[in-house]
Each structure stands twice: as C-alpha cells, then as structure tokens.
Design an enzyme around this catalytic site. Structure first.
Site, PDB file in Angstrom:
ATOM      1  N   TRP A 102     -19.124  18.790  49.144  1.00  0.00           N
ATOM      2  CA  TRP A 102     -19.093  18.727  47.685  1.00  0.00           C
ATOM      3  C   TRP A 102     -18.500  19.983  47.077  1.00  0.00           C
ATOM      4  O   TRP A 102     -17.757  19.916  46.096  1.00  0.00           O
ATOM      5  CB  TRP A 102     -20.491  18.467  47.115  1.00  0.00           C
ATOM      6  N   ASP A 175     -24.097  23.714  41.609  1.00  0.00           N
ATOM      7  CA  ASP A 175     -24.173  22.255  41.653  1.00  0.00           C
ATOM      8  C   ASP A 175     -25.460  21.891  42.396  1.00  0.00           C
ATOM      9  O   ASP A 175     -25.510  21.909  43.622  1.00  0.00           O
ATOM     10  CB  ASP A 175     -22.945  21.697  42.389  1.00  0.00           C
ATOM     11  N   LYS A 199     -29.809  11.571  42.491  1.00  0.00           N
ATOM     12  CA  LYS A 199     -30.444  12.001  43.738  1.00  0.00           C
ATOM     13  C   LYS A 199     -31.941  12.252  43.513  1.00  0.00           C
ATOM     14  O   LYS A 199     -32.782  11.673  44.159  1.00  0.00           O
ATOM     15  CB  LYS A 199     -29.813  13.282  44.288  1.00  0.00           C
TER      16      LYS A 199
HETATM   17  C1  LIG Z   1     -23.638  13.236  44.702  1.00  0.00           C
HETATM   18  C2  LIG Z   1     -23.130  14.597  44.461  1.00  0.00           C
HETATM   19  C3  LIG Z   1     -22.054  14.848  43.587  1.00  0.00           C
HETATM   20  C4  LIG Z   1     -21.268  13.764  42.903  1.00  0.00           C
HETATM   21  O1  LIG Z   1     -21.990  13.070  41.996  1.00  0.00           O
HETATM   22  P1  LIG Z   1     -21.324  11.883  41.150  1.00  0.00           P
HETATM   23  O2  LIG Z   1     -22.382  11.562  40.177  1.00  0.00           O
HETATM   24  O3  LIG Z   1     -20.988  10.779  42.100  1.00  0.00           O
HETATM   25  O4  LIG Z   1     -20.111  12.426  40.494  1.00  0.00           O
HETATM   26  C5  LIG Z   1     -21.663  16.149  43.405  1.00  0.00           C
HETATM   27  N1  LIG Z   1     -22.297  17.167  44.028  1.00  0.00           N
HETATM   28  C6  LIG Z   1     -23.325  16.964  44.866  1.00  0.00           C
HETATM   29  C7  LIG Z   1     -23.990  18.125  45.527  1.00  0.00           C
HETATM   30  C8  LIG Z   1     -23.778  15.669  45.116  1.00  0.00           C
HETATM   31  O5  LIG Z   1     -24.804  15.455  45.948  1.00  0.00           O
END
Ligand SMILES: *Cc1c(COP(=O)(O)O)cnc(C)c1O
Length: 363
Positions: A102, A175, A199
C-alpha cells in the site's frame, strides 16, 4: 449452522452486536419511521449522530483539540491523492517510506500528481527478505525541507506492522486504514492520519481523516472540492452528501468499542489473538511466516504452508469448518488471516485448532 468466522482483509467483518442493532432499526431509526439512509444529512437527528460519532472517536483515540476529524469519501486511495493535492502546492516535496504494497501504491499516486522529482522514497523493507526487522534511517542527516513524510504503519497485504514511533523533523502522515483503533497511539505525533473505513471501522465508501489544524495552512494544488480538507472542515464534512449509512455504522462501531472498554482494552485482546496464531505458525513445522518477529502485524497475519500444493485443500477444508476468506492476497500468495477488532478470540481459537489438526492429518 456452525459459526462462521470471516477473516477477510476488507471489507471485513463488523461486530455482530452492531449488525444486529442495525438490522433491528433498519426500517425505523430513532423512532422516525424511516431508515437512517432515507433522511437528510442536514436533519437535526443526523447531525446529532455525527456529533456523537466525532465525540466518541475523539475520546477513543484521545484526539487533541487542535486536530480536525473529517468523514470523507473515497476510501484509502482517495487520501493517496488528497494529501498530495492539499499539501504539495506548486513546488512542495514529500518523502515516502515504502514498507509494502500500500505504501508503494501511495507513491505511484503521489508521483502522478506531483511529478516524479517532487517525491522521494526510502525503501525500509525488502519484502522478499522480510526476516530482517524494519529499521528507520537516521532522518536527522537529511536536510531536505519536506512538507511531510508519508508511511503505512500496517501493510495489510504483506502482514507487516511498524510499532515504534517515527522520530523525524517533518509532519508525519500515516495511512492507518488497517490498524486504526487496534492499539493505542499518540495522535499528537502525526500531522495527519487517514483510514479507509472498511477494515476496522465500518463499511466501505467512507474514510476518516484526523488532521492537525496547522497542516491546513500548507499551499494546495488545484483539486476537486470534495477532497479539499479546508472545505471539509468548513462544511463539517458535508460539502456534498456524505455516505450517511456508512457514517451511521461507523458511529455504532465506535459506541460498541467504548462498550468493550475502549482501545486499550481491545488492544489487549488483539495482542492475545495475534500471539495465539503466530505461536501456532512457529510451533507447527507445517507453517511458516515470512515476516520478522518485530514487524508481524496484529491485524493481518500472513503465513504459508510449507507445502504450497496443499493450499487449495487447506482453504477448502477451512471453509467447510466455517473459517472463510483465508486466501492470501494474489500478489503474496499463501494465507492471510485478518484479525480486526470485530474478530472475537473464539474465531482465532477455532482457526488455530483447525490448523493443528490439518497439519497432523497432512504431515
Ligand atoms: C485497503 C487499504 C487501502 C485502500 O483502501 P480503498 O478504500 O480500497 O481505497 C489503502 N491503504 C491500506 C493500508 C489499506 O489496507
């Protein structure tokens, strides 16, 4: 029906209690005779919901008063571009740490918007040789005046987590899509934290942004209004119609978390769940982990069967035992068990029991 434990990395399982409550009040929320998704986002009832949600999140994460809490569109990836457009202006430069899938994806987006030469990267992990723990470089020797440093403390795909704080001279943007609310953190160490909701918070379509107020003084690039932090602050995250149902469910999850005793209490359960599973992976020769012990994610446990030819049998039998969505990400292979807050300890116990028996049967 046997209990189903859903280990999906995202959209992930939500707390059963929250889902039951949502089901119960689906057609009649707050005694209004309609569902929460059929009312104006500007109604006093919905505004009260959003105020409670923000107050609960502030208390759960102990968010200081000089931070704004935003409920935005566009998930995690929406924020990959939002941070660039909001903070890099015409000539700003940023540093990105790469520790997995990511964070590399965030670099691609940043370079696209800001130009290659304005984005510097440091790779802090060789995923293929992930037996070495992650070490941060000595930032103090870097003289560049970066607008921010971006990293991803929990790499959902790779199962890599960074626990120690980053000490650097630039504002840190994290993030936290897959580990927000899973453990206690000191928000004051960050310039901005973002997380896609699907998540550890609620359904997809929503992202949470926690931003220190002085960050909003940084010059921005021209951008779409719905991703503009200053506009989002000014309009209470309602510049356009927000994803109201996702916001409502997030509010219910925050309430549930408080009932669990807050982040400190849930962190203890998360530690227990992760230790139980890693112990099984380490003890049983049949399974291996490719991640250094110090950087093993509590939320996304990746592991391999020593004999990869048994992968599909493993997945099939796990599914029959009610243990679903254990297949690793296509880029990594093997298995991945996501153990977000909503996953009860019993689910991990059931998984570990299954893994031990499977190993004995196929040894
Ligand atoms: C799932 C995830 C994303 C992307 O999320 P979206 O909502 O699909 O854009 C970005 N960073 C991390 C760490 C993730 O687990």
């Amino acid at each position: 029906m046997t209990a189903i434990y859903n280990f999906c990395a995202g959209p992930a399982m939500l707390p059963k209690a929250v889902m039951h409550k949502a089901q119960k009040e689906l057609l009649n929320w707050n005694d209004m005779g309609t569902s929460v998704m059929e009312i104006s986002h500007r109604s006093k009832e919905f505004i009260a919901l959003t105020e409670q949600a923000e107050a609960d999140l502030r208390s759960l994460m102990d968010i200081p008063a000089n931070y704004h809490v935003l409920f935005m569109h566009g998930g995690g990836r929406g924020q990959f571009s939002a941070v660039v457009n909001n903070f890099l202006g015409d000539d700003g430069r940023a540093l990105y740490l790469v520790d997995g899938s990511w964070s590399s994806a965030a670099v691609v987006e940043a370079k696209k918007l800001a130009g290659d030469s304005n984005i510097d990267t440091i790779n802090i992990v060789e995923v293929s040789t992930g037996k070495n723990r992650i070490q941060f470089p000595d930032f103090s020797v870097i003289e560049e005046n970066y607008r921010y440093l971006h990293y991803c403390p929990n790499e959902t795909v790779d199962g890599i987590e960074v626990f120690e704080p980053l000490n650097c001279q630039w504002p840190v943007i994290a993030d936290m899509s897959s580990n927000i609310l899973s453990r206690e953190i000191d928000v004051s160490q960050f310039g901005l934290i973002y997380a896609g909701a699907q998540k550890n918070i609620g359904p997809s379509g929503l992202s949470i942004v926690i931003v220190r107020d002085d960050m909003l003084m940084l010059p921005s690039l021209p951008q779409s209004s719905i991703m503009d932090y200053k506009l989002a602050v000014k309009h209470g995250s309602m510049y356009n119609t927000p994803p109201t149902f996702a916001w409502y469910l997030a509010a219910e999850v925050f309430d549930w978390l408080q009932g669990m005793g807050g982040v400190a209490a849930v962190e203890q359960i998360n530690i227990e769940k992760a230790e139980l599973l890693y112990q099984c992976i380490d003890e049983v020769d049949f399974y291996t982990s490719a991640v250094a012990i110090e950087n093993r994610s509590r939320m996304n446990v990746t592991f391999q069967l020593v004999n990869a030819e048994l992968d599909s049998v493993f997945l099939e039998q796990a599914k029959n035992a009610g243990l679903v969505a254990l297949k690793g990400h296509r880029s990594v292979g093997g298995m991945r068990a996501s153990l977000y807050n909503a996953m009860p300890l019993e689910g991990v116990i059931a998984l570990v029991d299954f893994m031990r028996i499977f190993a004995e049967q196929h040894a």
